[in-house]
Design a protein around this motif. Structure first.
Motif, short mmCIF file in Angstrom:
data_model
loop_
_atom_site.label_atom_id
_atom_site.label_comp_id
_atom_site.label_asym_id
_atom_site.label_seq_id
_atom_site.Cartn_x
_atom_site.Cartn_y
_atom_site.Cartn_z
N GLU A 69 0.84 -1.20 0.00
CA GLU A 69 0.00 0.00 0.00
C GLU A 69 0.87 1.24 0.00
N ILE A 70 0.52 2.19 -0.84
CA ILE A 70 1.09 3.54 -0.72
C ILE A 70 0.24 4.25 0.31
N ARG A 71 0.90 4.77 1.34
CA ARG A 71 0.17 5.45 2.41
C ARG A 71 0.92 6.71 2.83
N THR A 72 0.20 7.55 3.52
CA THR A 72 0.73 8.79 4.08
C THR A 72 1.42 9.62 3.00
N LEU A 73 0.83 9.66 1.81
CA LEU A 73 1.37 10.49 0.72
C LEU A 73 0.86 11.91 0.92
N ALA A 74 1.78 12.83 1.11
CA ALA A 74 1.41 14.23 1.35
C ALA A 74 2.46 15.14 0.74
N VAL A 75 1.99 16.21 0.12
CA VAL A 75 2.87 17.23 -0.45
C VAL A 75 2.45 18.57 0.13
N ALA A 76 3.41 19.36 0.54
CA ALA A 76 3.13 20.69 1.09
C ALA A 76 2.34 21.51 0.07
N ALA A 77 1.40 22.29 0.57
CA ALA A 77 0.49 23.05 -0.30
C ALA A 77 1.24 23.88 -1.35
N ASP A 78 2.34 24.50 -0.97
CA ASP A 78 3.06 25.36 -1.91
C ASP A 78 3.91 24.58 -2.91
N HIS A 79 3.90 23.26 -2.83
CA HIS A 79 4.63 22.42 -3.79
C HIS A 79 3.70 21.53 -4.61
N GLN A 80 2.41 21.60 -4.34
CA GLN A 80 1.47 20.77 -5.09
C GLN A 80 1.39 21.24 -6.54
N GLY A 81 1.25 20.28 -7.45
CA GLY A 81 1.15 20.60 -8.86
C GLY A 81 2.47 20.89 -9.54
N ARG A 82 3.58 20.62 -8.85
CA ARG A 82 4.91 20.90 -9.40
C ARG A 82 5.74 19.64 -9.64
N GLY A 83 5.14 18.48 -9.46
CA GLY A 83 5.84 17.23 -9.74
C GLY A 83 6.39 16.50 -8.53
N ALA A 84 6.29 17.08 -7.36
CA ALA A 84 6.82 16.43 -6.16
C ALA A 84 6.08 15.11 -5.89
N GLY A 85 4.77 15.11 -5.99
CA GLY A 85 3.98 13.91 -5.76
C GLY A 85 4.29 12.82 -6.78
N ASN A 86 4.49 13.23 -8.02
CA ASN A 86 4.84 12.27 -9.07
C ASN A 86 6.16 11.57 -8.76
N LEU A 87 7.14 12.33 -8.28
CA LEU A 87 8.43 11.74 -7.93
C LEU A 87 8.29 10.74 -6.78
N LEU A 88 7.48 11.09 -5.81
CA LEU A 88 7.27 10.19 -4.68
C LEU A 88 6.61 8.89 -5.13
N VAL A 89 5.56 9.00 -5.92
CA VAL A 89 4.87 7.79 -6.38
C VAL A 89 5.82 6.94 -7.22
N ALA A 90 6.61 7.56 -8.08
CA ALA A 90 7.57 6.79 -8.90
C ALA A 90 8.56 6.05 -8.00
N ALA A 91 9.07 6.70 -6.97
CA ALA A 91 10.02 6.05 -6.05
C ALA A 91 9.35 4.90 -5.30
N LEU A 92 8.12 5.11 -4.86
CA LEU A 92 7.41 4.07 -4.12
C LEU A 92 7.09 2.87 -5.01
N LEU A 93 6.71 3.13 -6.25
CA LEU A 93 6.42 2.02 -7.17
C LEU A 93 7.69 1.27 -7.53
N GLU A 94 8.80 1.98 -7.68
CA GLU A 94 10.07 1.30 -7.95
C GLU A 94 10.47 0.44 -6.75
N THR A 95 10.26 0.94 -5.55
CA THR A 95 10.53 0.15 -4.35
C THR A 95 9.66 -1.10 -4.33
#
Length: 166
Positions: A69-95
């Motif tokens: 399960e991917i859990r506790t995925l959170a991006v700071a409001a001022d960084h949303q929509g800038r690719g930070a979440g995409n990087l996290l999901v990519a790292a988690l899926l690779e793991t």
């Protein structure tokens, strides 16, 4: 922005705590005690800005031989929509791939975001009866959410259960 993604460290827990707290009041995340964040630090990844600020976090929790399960995925409001979440999901899926998991689950309000990563909505049980019976023995609330148990529904109303086959 030029983000970096890395495994979390115990020194990151305070920033992770802040990200979790910012999402609890909206209902996007369930609250977790700080001790749980420390206990689960090996599951976490963080995304950082060039100056070292933690812009987001996420964890991969293995639930079974072929399921995480991917859990506790959170991006700071001022960084949303800038690719930070995409990087996290990519790292988690690779793991997930590295540890041999072939299916990844998420319980989310961010359905369009996870659809873009290949997740699809699920209903009913996504495991065999034998695995379901074993998972029922878990004390982990995330496992109970995956199983769609009635006892967790008051905390998850409106969330969507989604699954990705790797």
């Amino acid at each position: 922005m030029d983000y970096s993604v890395r495994h979390a460290k115990t020194s990151d827990v305070r920033a992770i705590r802040t990200l979790v707290d910012a999402n609890v009041s909206s209902g996007r995340l369930l609250d977790k005690p700080t001790v749980t964040l420390f206990e689960d630090i090996q599951e976490f990844w963080v995304v950082t800005t060039p100056d070292g600020e933690i812009a987001g976090c996420g964890a991969l929790h293995v639930m079974w031989e072929d399921l995480a399960e991917i859990r506790t995925l959170a991006v700071a409001a001022d960084h949303q929509g800038r690719g930070a979440g995409n990087l996290l999901v990519a790292a988690l899926l690779e793991t997930a791939r590295e540890v041999g998991v072939s299916r990844v689950f998420v319980l989310t309000f961010a359905v369009p975001f996870f659809r873009r990563h290949g997740f699809t909505e699920i209903a009913g049980q996504a495991t065999s009866p034998e695995i379901y019976a074993e998972l029922l023995r878990s004390y982990d609330e995330g496992v109970a959410e995956f199983l769609d148990l009635d006892r967790v529904k008051p905390n998850t109303l409106g969330n969507t259960r989604m699954l990705l086959r790797l």
